[in-house]
Design a protein around this motif. Structure first.
Motif, PDB file in Angstrom:
ATOM      1  N   PRO A 226       3.405  17.244  -1.540  1.00 51.93           N
ATOM      2  CA  PRO A 226       3.230  15.923  -2.135  1.00 51.93           C
ATOM      3  C   PRO A 226       3.055  14.852  -1.067  1.00 51.93           C
ATOM      4  CG  PRO A 226       5.546  16.521  -2.136  1.00 51.93           C
ATOM      5  CD  PRO A 226       4.808  17.725  -1.626  1.00 51.93           C
ATOM      6  N   PHE A 227       2.382  13.772  -1.432  1.00 51.25           N
ATOM      7  CA  PHE A 227       2.284  12.587  -0.577  1.00 51.25           C
ATOM      8  C   PHE A 227       2.088  11.381  -1.481  1.00 51.25           C
ATOM      9  CE2 PHE A 227      -2.002  14.244  -1.032  1.00 51.25           C
ATOM     10  CZ  PHE A 227      -2.798  13.123  -1.232  1.00 51.25           C
ATOM     11  N   ASP A 228       2.238  10.207  -0.940  1.00 53.37           N
ATOM     12  CA  ASP A 228       2.127   8.969  -1.711  1.00 53.37           C
ATOM     13  C   ASP A 228       0.648   8.675  -1.972  1.00 53.37           C
ATOM     14  OD1 ASP A 228       2.148   6.424  -2.777  1.00 53.37           O
ATOM     15  OD2 ASP A 228       3.716   5.687  -1.442  1.00 53.37           O
ATOM     16  N   GLN A 229       0.175   9.114  -3.120  1.00 55.41           N
ATOM     17  CA  GLN A 229      -1.248   8.954  -3.435  1.00 55.41           C
ATOM     18  C   GLN A 229      -1.637   7.493  -3.616  1.00 55.41           C
ATOM     19  OE1 GLN A 229      -2.892  11.594  -6.308  1.00 55.41           O
ATOM     20  NE2 GLN A 229      -1.762  13.388  -5.562  1.00 55.41           N
ATOM     21  N   ASN A 230      -0.711   6.668  -4.080  1.00 58.79           N
ATOM     22  CA  ASN A 230      -1.021   5.243  -4.258  1.00 58.79           C
ATOM     23  C   ASN A 230      -1.365   4.577  -2.925  1.00 58.79           C
ATOM     24  OD1 ASN A 230      -0.650   5.232  -7.046  1.00 58.79           O
ATOM     25  ND2 ASN A 230       1.568   4.912  -6.849  1.00 58.79           N
ATOM     26  N   LYS A 231      -0.643   4.977  -1.862  1.00 52.82           N
ATOM     27  CA  LYS A 231      -0.934   4.429  -0.532  1.00 52.82           C
ATOM     28  C   LYS A 231      -2.356   4.783  -0.101  1.00 52.82           C
ATOM     29  CE  LYS A 231       2.640   2.263   1.407  1.00 52.82           C
ATOM     30  NZ  LYS A 231       2.497   0.891   1.958  1.00 52.82           N
ATOM     31  N   ILE A 232      -2.741   6.035  -0.309  1.00 55.00           N
ATOM     32  CA  ILE A 232      -4.079   6.474   0.112  1.00 55.00           C
ATOM     33  C   ILE A 232      -5.155   5.837  -0.762  1.00 55.00           C
ATOM     34  CG2 ILE A 232      -5.574   8.461   0.495  1.00 55.00           C
ATOM     35  CD1 ILE A 232      -3.207   8.155   2.461  1.00 55.00           C
ATOM     36  N   MET A 233      -4.887   5.669  -2.064  1.00 50.58           N
ATOM     37  CA  MET A 233      -5.861   5.009  -2.930  1.00 50.58           C
ATOM     38  C   MET A 233      -6.037   3.544  -2.538  1.00 50.58           C
ATOM     39  SD  MET A 233      -5.428   6.626  -6.769  1.00 50.58           S
ATOM     40  CE  MET A 233      -3.678   6.256  -6.955  1.00 50.58           C
ATOM     41  N   GLU A 234      -4.936   2.896  -2.153  1.00 50.87           N
ATOM     42  CA  GLU A 234      -5.033   1.513  -1.681  1.00 50.87           C
ATOM     43  C   GLU A 234      -5.836   1.447  -0.381  1.00 50.87           C
ATOM     44  OE1 GLU A 234      -2.142  -2.253  -0.446  1.00 50.87           O
ATOM     45  OE2 GLU A 234      -1.255  -0.401  -1.212  1.00 50.87           O
ATOM     46  N   LEU A 235      -5.593   2.403   0.510  1.00 52.59           N
ATOM     47  CA  LEU A 235      -6.357   2.477   1.754  1.00 52.59           C
ATOM     48  C   LEU A 235      -7.838   2.689   1.461  1.00 52.59           C
ATOM     49  CD1 LEU A 235      -6.594   2.753   4.846  1.00 52.59           C
ATOM     50  CD2 LEU A 235      -5.933   5.148   4.600  1.00 52.59           C
ATOM     51  N   ASN A 236      -8.149   3.591   0.537  1.00 55.35           N
ATOM     52  CA  ASN A 236      -9.545   3.826   0.156  1.00 55.35           C
ATOM     53  C   ASN A 236     -10.184   2.551  -0.383  1.00 55.35           C
ATOM     54  OD1 ASN A 236      -9.221   6.470   0.881  1.00 55.35           O
ATOM     55  ND2 ASN A 236      -9.235   7.302  -1.205  1.00 55.35           N
ATOM     56  N   GLY A 237      -9.390   1.764  -1.146  1.00 53.60           N
ATOM     57  CA  GLY A 237      -9.918   0.521  -1.690  1.00 53.60           C
ATOM     58  C   GLY A 237     -10.261  -0.487  -0.609  1.00 53.60           C
ATOM     59  N   LEU A 238      -9.412  -0.582   0.407  1.00 57.63           N
ATOM     60  CA  LEU A 238      -9.684  -1.498   1.522  1.00 57.63           C
ATOM     61  C   LEU A 238     -10.951  -1.100   2.265  1.00 57.63           C
ATOM     62  CD1 LEU A 238      -6.049  -1.868   2.893  1.00 57.63           C
ATOM     63  CD2 LEU A 238      -7.382  -3.648   1.767  1.00 57.63           C
ATOM     64  N   ILE A 239     -11.164   0.198   2.412  1.00 57.31           N
ATOM     65  CA  ILE A 239     -12.380   0.674   3.085  1.00 57.31           C
ATOM     66  C   ILE A 239     -13.602   0.404   2.216  1.00 57.31           C
ATOM     67  CG2 ILE A 239     -13.572   2.729   3.951  1.00 57.31           C
ATOM     68  CD1 ILE A 239     -10.744   3.831   4.662  1.00 57.31           C
TER      69      ILE A 239
ATOM     70  N   MET B 234      -4.169   1.189   9.805  1.00 55.25           N
ATOM     71  CA  MET B 234      -4.286   2.287   8.845  1.00 55.25           C
ATOM     72  C   MET B 234      -3.163   3.304   9.029  1.00 55.25           C
ATOM     73  SD  MET B 234      -8.407   2.795   9.190  1.00 55.25           S
ATOM     74  CE  MET B 234      -8.405   4.448   8.499  1.00 55.25           C
ATOM     75  N   MET B 235      -2.893   3.657  10.278  1.00 52.03           N
ATOM     76  CA  MET B 235      -1.853   4.643  10.551  1.00 52.03           C
ATOM     77  C   MET B 235      -0.471   4.101  10.213  1.00 52.03           C
ATOM     78  SD  MET B 235      -3.305   7.435  11.626  1.00 52.03           S
ATOM     79  CE  MET B 235      -1.971   8.296  12.443  1.00 52.03           C
ATOM     80  N   GLN B 236      -0.209   2.878  10.656  1.00 51.90           N
ATOM     81  CA  GLN B 236       1.123   2.281  10.540  1.00 51.90           C
ATOM     82  C   GLN B 236       1.489   1.951   9.095  1.00 51.90           C
ATOM     83  OE1 GLN B 236       2.398   0.881  13.868  1.00 51.90           O
ATOM     84  NE2 GLN B 236       4.437   0.707  13.006  1.00 51.90           N
ATOM     85  N   GLU B 237       0.524   1.454   8.348  1.00 55.05           N
ATOM     86  CA  GLU B 237       0.844   0.906   7.024  1.00 55.05           C
ATOM     87  C   GLU B 237       0.454   1.815   5.870  1.00 55.05           C
ATOM     88  OE1 GLU B 237      -0.545  -3.094   6.576  1.00 55.05           O
ATOM     89  OE2 GLU B 237       0.030  -3.666   8.621  1.00 55.05           O
ATOM     90  N   TYR B 238      -0.413   2.792   6.121  1.00 56.91           N
ATOM     91  CA  TYR B 238      -0.893   3.599   5.008  1.00 56.91           C
ATOM     92  C   TYR B 238      -0.735   5.104   5.228  1.00 56.91           C
ATOM     93  CZ  TYR B 238      -2.788  -0.841   3.475  1.00 56.91           C
ATOM     94  OH  TYR B 238      -2.894  -2.140   3.089  1.00 56.91           O
ATOM     95  N   ILE B 239      -1.377   5.647   6.272  1.00 60.15           N
ATOM     96  CA  ILE B 239      -1.422   7.095   6.416  1.00 60.15           C
ATOM     97  C   ILE B 239      -0.046   7.673   6.692  1.00 60.15           C
ATOM     98  CG2 ILE B 239      -2.402   9.001   7.741  1.00 60.15           C
ATOM     99  CD1 ILE B 239      -4.912   7.270   8.166  1.00 60.15           C
ATOM    100  N   LEU B 240       0.638   7.182   7.728  1.00 61.50           N
ATOM    101  CA  LEU B 240       1.952   7.733   8.060  1.00 61.50           C
ATOM    102  C   LEU B 240       2.974   7.504   6.942  1.00 61.50           C
ATOM    103  CD1 LEU B 240       2.244   6.984  11.888  1.00 61.50           C
ATOM    104  CD2 LEU B 240       1.699   9.149  10.771  1.00 61.50           C
ATOM    105  N   PRO B 241       3.079   6.294   6.371  1.00 60.86           N
ATOM    106  CA  PRO B 241       4.024   6.137   5.251  1.00 60.86           C
ATOM    107  C   PRO B 241       3.711   7.064   4.077  1.00 60.86           C
ATOM    108  CG  PRO B 241       3.365   3.990   6.089  1.00 60.86           C
ATOM    109  CD  PRO B 241       2.479   5.000   6.754  1.00 60.86           C
ATOM    110  N   ALA B 242       2.420   7.363   3.867  1.00 58.05           N
ATOM    111  CA  ALA B 242       2.043   8.211   2.731  1.00 58.05           C
ATOM    112  C   ALA B 242       2.402   9.668   2.954  1.00 58.05           C
ATOM    113  CB  ALA B 242       0.544   8.086   2.451  1.00 58.05           C
ATOM    114  N   VAL B 243       2.111  10.191   4.137  1.00 60.93           N
ATOM    115  CA  VAL B 243       2.246  11.642   4.331  1.00 60.93           C
ATOM    116  C   VAL B 243       3.595  12.058   4.880  1.00 60.93           C
ATOM    117  CG1 VAL B 243      -0.237  11.861   4.654  1.00 60.93           C
ATOM    118  CG2 VAL B 243       1.246  11.641   6.666  1.00 60.93           C
ATOM    119  N   LEU B 244       4.366  11.092   5.387  1.00 59.01           N
ATOM    120  CA  LEU B 244       5.685  11.421   5.921  1.00 59.01           C
ATOM    121  C   LEU B 244       6.790  11.059   4.939  1.00 59.01           C
ATOM    122  CD1 LEU B 244       5.191  10.253   9.617  1.00 59.01           C
ATOM    123  CD2 LEU B 244       5.252  12.601   8.759  1.00 59.01           C
ATOM    124  N   LYS B 245       6.414  10.699   3.723  1.00 54.12           N
ATOM    125  CA  LYS B 245       7.393  10.276   2.719  1.00 54.12           C
ATOM    126  C   LYS B 245       8.319  11.436   2.363  1.00 54.12           C
ATOM    127  CE  LYS B 245       7.720   7.987  -1.773  1.00 54.12           C
ATOM    128  NZ  LYS B 245       6.972   7.413  -2.924  1.00 54.12           N
TER     129      LYS B 245
END
Length: 548
Positions: free
Chosen positions: A224-237, A537-548
């Motif tokens: 599992p990972f925080d999908q909302n974080k990654i979807m928010e990241l995708n939205g910013l991109i 991206m790493m600090q606010e989205y990717i790492l918080p999402a996958v290391l949850k």
């Protein structure tokens, strides 16, 4: 009357400060009423307005940061930049003074966010020597090249975006003169200005996570990972708030967790990671040493070249080790971060023989081998030339047999030197999933499919902090064997990574204490936001999402 008194006061102060040292250049005169009313100020405008038509009513006190709005600044100073610099060191010539420029300091709501000594190439010498009013765009929808737009981009990328959140803010800019010769010296404030900066609310729409298609070559992770974080990241991109990103791949515990592509790229796209490709020279050096074609990284250039046949011969050049090239700490007179450096990479590319260019360089008498870090692309290129002449069949064949085939990497493209030697200066193009294999190989201590591809000892040496990176150039961190090192902090916990890094924001992250490899590819080449936005991206989205 009030404006006239202020003007007389400003001129009196300027006259007092210049009483002991006269001007070295002749500045333009102060004549127009709008100038006299604003000496010592940075003013803001909504558009380009010819100076002779500029009125006090054109000056902005409030700006709303909407997509269609432009923002220009104009400096009104009591003397020319060169004359202000002259006060800092009256012994310098105009030519030496012109090597400096303005220093800009940005504040948001009273807090200093960013400070920059503007590159010497911004503003022509004639402007520095004579102009007492200078205009530049900060935010512009027009296709206009300007140092002002670059300055604003660097400010926003290095804290400005985080400070200018939705709502009303007080933006303040201070301007000072600086000189760089013989040492950096900064003067007092010569202009400053404030502006109410309004950031309207903007909804960031989440964009669904892309499903991982079959035949990736990886086992797909079910963690599992925080999908909302990654979807928010995708939205910013998708909304171009994070710019020019082409892919994100996350490998966790050796399995493919996230695979996302953007801006027209796909799984089969070959990405140009620029200098992230340098690290493959380190990998191949470790393999070549293990196979006995090169004795060790402590060998010196005299073992591979007759250095007396090249220009600027010196016994110190003969003592340059492969290790010093791997750690970018050789005594060659080369520094890519200094445009005036003889060994700057931009001087190498037009030459007909890149190895000869490098070996012709003189040594820098101020350097001690292995002690001082300077980013030096020509040295990384030279490592490839040394491997190419040392291994059977040359570097291209050797790398294919020893590295790429064992990793099942079949789709890749080397760049070449003028002698058609694979260039380890950077630019080795691959698919994102294949860069992930390279990162995971290091995460596995050099093992792939139960086979030792890179010696574990070489991986350990590569992930050693040999030199501290200069904070004023690249920020915090260390340097290994063509690997960078840094530590992210998420929720008060530190996560250390060694990583490959290239122009545009291209990264291969290998985390030391987490089972994590992250790939980011991007095309933000030469853009000031390229690397800071990847950190975001790493600090606010990717790492918080996958290391949850």
């Amino acid at each position: 009357m009030k404006h006239y008194i202020l003007f007389i006061l400003a001129i009196t102060i300027a006259s007092c400060s210049f009483a002991q040292t006269s001007n070295i250049t002749q500045p333009e005169s102060i004549s127009l009423p709008v100038y006299k009313a604003n000496v010592g100020r940075v003013v803001f405008l909504a558009d380009t307005i010819a100076f002779e038509r500029l009125k006090q009513t054109d000056l902005l006190s409030r700006f709303e940061a909407k997509a269609q709005n432009n923002l220009y600044m104009r400096l009104f100073i009591a003397n020319s930049l060169t004359n202000y610099q002259h006060q800092l060191n009256p012994s310098l010539s105009v030519e030496d003074l012109n090597k400096g420029n303005f220093q800009f300091t940005f504040y948001v709501d009273g807090r200093q966010i960013y400070q920059e000594n503007l590159n010497k190439g911004a503003n022509l010498p004639a402007t520095k020597n004579t102009k007492t009013t200078i205009s530049a765009p900060l935010i512009s929808n027009r296709d206009e090249a300007s140092w002002g737009k670059g300055l604003w981009s660097r400010f926003t990328a290095r804290g400005g975006d985080d400070a200018l959140i939705t709502g009303a803010h007080l933006l303040k800019i201070e301007v000072r003169p600086y000189i760089s010769s013989p040492d950096l010296k900064v003067g007092e404030i010569i202009a400053s200005g404030e502006l109410q900066f309004i950031v309207p609310h903007a909804d960031v729409k989440a964009v669904p996570i892309q499903s991982i298609k079959p035949n990736s070559g990886w086992q797909v992770s079910g963690e599992p990972f925080d999908q909302n974080k990654i979807m928010e990241l995708n939205g910013l991109i998708a909304q171009n708030k994070l710019k020019d990103i082409t892919s994100i791949v996350v490998i966790k515990n050796g399995k493919l967790l996230i695979e996302e592509y953007f801006n027209g790229s796909s799984r089969n796209s070959l990405h140009d990671p620029r200098s992230a490709g340098k690290t493959f020279a380190s990998a191949m050096m470790g393999i070549a040493i293990h196979d006995g074609f090169i004795k060790s990284e402590n060998q010196t250039l005299k073992d591979f070249y007759d250095l007396k046949k090249f220009n600027n011969y010196s016994p110190r050049k003969e003592a340059i080790t492969l290790k010093s090239l791997l750690t970018m700490s050789s005594v060659f007179d080369g520094d890519d971060n200094d445009s005036d450096s003889p060994g700057n990479e931009e001087n190498m590319y037009p030459t007909p023989d890149w190895a000869k260019f490098t070996l012709d360089l003189s040594v820098d008498s101020s350097k001690t081998g292995g002690k001082q870090w300077n980013y030096f692309t020509a040295g990384a290129m030279l490592l490839g030339d040394i491997i190419n002449k040392s291994v059977p069949g040359g570097l291209e064949k050797y790398a294919d047999e020893k590295l790429f085939k064992p990793l099942s990497i079949t789709k890749y493209q080397w760049p070449y030197s003028p002698q058609h030697v694979p260039s380890t200066a950077g630019g080795l193009q691959m698919r994102s999933l294949d860069y992930a294999k390279f990162g995971q190989l290091y995460k596995n201590n050099g093992v792939w499919n139960d086979k030792q591809i890179i010696p574990a000892s070489w991986v350990k040496q590569s992930f050693t902090k040999y030199l501290s990176l200069p904070k004023d150039v690249v920020g915090e961190g260390y340097y290994g064997y063509l690997f960078w090192n840094k530590t992210y902090t998420v929720n008060n916990k530190s996560y250390e990574t060694f990583y490959c890094s290239g122009n545009g924001g291209n990264k291969i992250f290998v985390f030391t204490d987490e089972p994590l490899v992250v790939i980011v590819t991007a095309t933000a080449y030469n853009r000031p936001y390229a690397h800071p936005q990847v950190d975001k991206m790493m600090q606010e989205y990717i790492l918080p999402a996958v290391l949850k």
